[in-house]
Write a protein that holds these residues in place. Structure first.
Motif, PDB file in Angstrom:
ATOM      1  N   THR A 120       0.814  -1.225   0.000  1.00  0.00           N
ATOM      2  CA  THR A 120       0.000   0.000   0.000  1.00  0.00           C
ATOM      3  C   THR A 120       0.848   1.276   0.000  1.00  0.00           C
ATOM      4  OG1 THR A 120      -0.095  -0.152   2.399  1.00  0.00           O
ATOM      5  CG2 THR A 120      -1.974  -1.050   1.186  1.00  0.00           C
ATOM      6  N   LYS A 121       2.133   1.159   0.367  1.00  0.00           N
ATOM      7  CA  LYS A 121       2.993   2.343   0.496  1.00  0.00           C
ATOM      8  C   LYS A 121       4.190   2.277  -0.453  1.00  0.00           C
ATOM      9  CE  LYS A 121       0.571   4.035   3.864  1.00  0.00           C
ATOM     10  NZ  LYS A 121      -0.203   5.260   3.679  1.00  0.00           N
ATOM     11  N   ARG A 122       3.988   1.641  -1.577  1.00  0.00           N
ATOM     12  CA  ARG A 122       5.079   1.450  -2.527  1.00  0.00           C
ATOM     13  C   ARG A 122       5.159   2.632  -3.482  1.00  0.00           C
ATOM     14  NH1 ARG A 122       5.556  -4.336  -5.718  1.00  0.00           N
ATOM     15  NH2 ARG A 122       7.805  -4.444  -5.707  1.00  0.00           N
ATOM     16  N   PRO A 123       6.297   3.149  -3.869  1.00  0.00           N
ATOM     17  CA  PRO A 123       7.620   2.717  -3.436  1.00  0.00           C
ATOM     18  C   PRO A 123       8.037   3.416  -2.132  1.00  0.00           C
ATOM     19  CG  PRO A 123       7.840   4.421  -5.107  1.00  0.00           C
ATOM     20  CD  PRO A 123       6.367   4.227  -4.887  1.00  0.00           C
ATOM     21  N   ALA A 124       8.463   2.622  -1.158  1.00  0.00           N
ATOM     22  CA  ALA A 124       8.954   3.198   0.096  1.00  0.00           C
ATOM     23  C   ALA A 124      10.310   3.849  -0.137  1.00  0.00           C
ATOM     24  CB  ALA A 124       9.070   2.110   1.148  1.00  0.00           C
ATOM     25  N   ARG A 125      10.549   4.974   0.519  1.00  0.00           N
ATOM     26  CA  ARG A 125      11.884   5.588   0.503  1.00  0.00           C
ATOM     27  C   ARG A 125      12.696   5.124   1.718  1.00  0.00           C
ATOM     28  NH1 ARG A 125      13.408  10.371  -2.137  1.00  0.00           N
ATOM     29  NH2 ARG A 125      11.730   9.730  -3.534  1.00  0.00           N
ATOM     30  N   ALA A 126      11.964   4.746   2.763  1.00  0.00           N
ATOM     31  CA  ALA A 126      12.619   4.182   3.956  1.00  0.00           C
ATOM     32  C   ALA A 126      11.629   3.241   4.626  1.00  0.00           C
ATOM     33  CB  ALA A 126      13.028   5.278   4.926  1.00  0.00           C
ATOM     34  N   ILE A 127      12.170   2.225   5.296  1.00  0.00           N
ATOM     35  CA  ILE A 127      11.314   1.335   6.086  1.00  0.00           C
ATOM     36  C   ILE A 127      11.938   1.148   7.466  1.00  0.00           C
ATOM     37  CG2 ILE A 127      10.335   0.074   4.110  1.00  0.00           C
ATOM     38  CD1 ILE A 127      12.300  -2.228   4.693  1.00  0.00           C
ATOM     39  N   ILE A 128      11.087   0.892   8.444  1.00  0.00           N
ATOM     40  CA  ILE A 128      11.543   0.443   9.765  1.00  0.00           C
ATOM     41  C   ILE A 128      11.033  -0.978   9.920  1.00  0.00           C
ATOM     42  CG2 ILE A 128      11.320   0.733  12.268  1.00  0.00           C
ATOM     43  CD1 ILE A 128      10.966   3.738  11.829  1.00  0.00           C
ATOM     44  N   ALA A 129      11.925  -1.892  10.297  1.00  0.00           N
ATOM     45  CA  ALA A 129      11.527  -3.299  10.457  1.00  0.00           C
ATOM     46  C   ALA A 129      12.389  -3.934  11.545  1.00  0.00           C
ATOM     47  CB  ALA A 129      11.679  -4.051   9.131  1.00  0.00           C
ATOM     48  N   PRO A 130      11.866  -5.006  12.186  1.00  0.00           N
ATOM     49  CA  PRO A 130      12.561  -5.616  13.318  1.00  0.00           C
ATOM     50  C   PRO A 130      13.738  -6.506  12.933  1.00  0.00           C
ATOM     51  CG  PRO A 130      10.481  -6.730  12.913  1.00  0.00           C
ATOM     52  CD  PRO A 130      10.541  -5.595  11.942  1.00  0.00           C
ATOM     53  N   HIS A 131      14.542  -6.843  13.964  1.00  0.00           N
ATOM     54  CA  HIS A 131      15.731  -7.666  13.689  1.00  0.00           C
ATOM     55  C   HIS A 131      15.847  -8.874  14.622  1.00  0.00           C
ATOM     56  CE1 HIS A 131      17.500  -4.292  16.339  1.00  0.00           C
ATOM     57  NE2 HIS A 131      17.378  -5.348  17.114  1.00  0.00           N
ATOM     58  N   ALA A 132      14.738  -9.394  15.092  1.00  0.00           N
ATOM     59  CA  ALA A 132      14.779 -10.598  15.936  1.00  0.00           C
ATOM     60  C   ALA A 132      14.816 -11.842  15.052  1.00  0.00           C
ATOM     61  CB  ALA A 132      13.559 -10.628  16.852  1.00  0.00           C
ATOM     62  N   GLY A 133      14.840 -13.011  15.693  1.00  0.00           N
ATOM     63  CA  GLY A 133      14.762 -14.256  14.939  1.00  0.00           C
ATOM     64  C   GLY A 133      13.491 -14.274  14.101  1.00  0.00           C
ATOM     65  N   TYR A 134      13.564 -14.856  12.918  1.00  0.00           N
ATOM     66  CA  TYR A 134      12.420 -14.816  11.989  1.00  0.00           C
ATOM     67  C   TYR A 134      11.172 -15.504  12.538  1.00  0.00           C
ATOM     68  CZ  TYR A 134      15.138 -12.789   8.144  1.00  0.00           C
ATOM     69  OH  TYR A 134      15.868 -11.947   7.345  1.00  0.00           O
TER      70      TYR A 134
END
Length: 289
Positions: free
Chosen positions: A38-52
């Motif tokens: 819905t927000k494409r193209p993103a210029r930046a993203i925030i996403a987590p870094h834990a185990g998948y």
């Protein structure tokens, strides 16, 4: 002078996520297929870094907003968990390995950043011990697979920056954020409940992380800093987020119109009382209008 290519191994493969390329590919495909772009193209993203296992499905909400047809350089900003760092650090290798395919570091951009005198060099040991950047590499590879020979990455390890340093780095990165062929990936888990609860905010359990998320959506680095000071929220990527917010502020001064929306929120487990411990995850995207 040696022309030997130096690689960083996928040191957390086999523990934090599967080391099997086909299995990893199927997992990532599964999570991405359940999400809307819905927000494409993103210029930046925030996403987590834990185990998948914990955050793979949450991260998909951010990576689904990446448009591989326009993205040529991916800046990955991750917090330092193992070494004390008061500035930012650049990798000393050429290639980051993933079970899907290898990712090339953009040595031209690294050269530009290095010339500023604002960066340290991380050792290979520090690089391979750290998971905050690595957990974004398989998702980056997957999101970009249709253009896999046409992009480079710029990994940056972000230290415990002061507010003035966050402003300096934000200013430096703002010119790269202004370029539509660049994508910024900001690596952050969201809230480590057990440490927050000791700070006396147990009565605010349900709304606590959402308050931080809505402040980030306001794109105001000062409000974000004040929120962190008040609540001591353990957002482990607070410094990379602070750098991003300051870069956005710099571009807004020049009339650039942007908005950030969180698209998903998840917890490793439900937290209902002060004895519980839980980590929360959030995924969101910045778009330029």
């Amino acid at each position: 002078m040696s022309n030997r290519v130096v690689c960083r191994e996928a040191s957390h493969a086999g523990s934090w996520y599967t080391a099997s390329g086909p299995q990893l590919n199927a997992q990532l495909e599964g999570w991405l297929s359940q999400v809307q772009s819905t927000k494409r193209p993103a210029r930046a993203i925030i996403a987590p870094h834990a185990g998948y296992t914990y955050c793979g499905s949450c991260a998909a909400h951010a990576y689904k907003q990446v448009d591989p047809s326009v993205t040529r350089r991916i800046f990955i900003l991750g917090p330092s968990h193992h070494v004390p760092l008061s500035r930012c650090a650049l990798s000393s290798v050429d290639i980051y390995r993933t079970p899907l395919y290898d990712l090339r570091i953009d040595q031209k951009i690294y050269g530009e950043l290095w010339k500023t005198g604002m960066f340290e060099r991380m050792s290979l040991q520090t690089d391979e011990d750290e998971h905050s950047i690595e957990m974004h590499l398989p998702y980056t590879a997957k999101a970009m697979e249709s253009h896999k020979d046409e992009f480079t990455i710029i990994p940056v390890l972000v230290g415990a920056l002061s507010e003035s340093k966050e402003q300096e780095f934000g200013k430096l990165f703002s010119k790269y954020l202004a370029d539509p062929s660049n994508l910024f990936v900001v690596s952050s888990d969201f809230c480590h409940w057990e440490s927050v609860l000791w700070n006396g905010f147990t009565n605010e359990l349900p709304s606590f992380p959402q308050r931080g998320m809505s402040i980030i959506e306001q794109l105001d680095p000062v409000s974000f800093s004040n929120y962190l000071k008040k609540y001591h929220n353990t957002i482990c990527g607070r410094h990379p987020i602070g750098v991003l917010l300051n870069a956005i502020t710099e571009l807004q001064k020049n009339g650039m119109n942007m908005s950030f929306s969180f698209l998903n929120y998840a917890q490793s487990s439900q937290c209902r009382s002060w004895q519980d411990s839980s980590v929360s995850y959030a995924a969101g995207a910045l778009t330029v209008h």
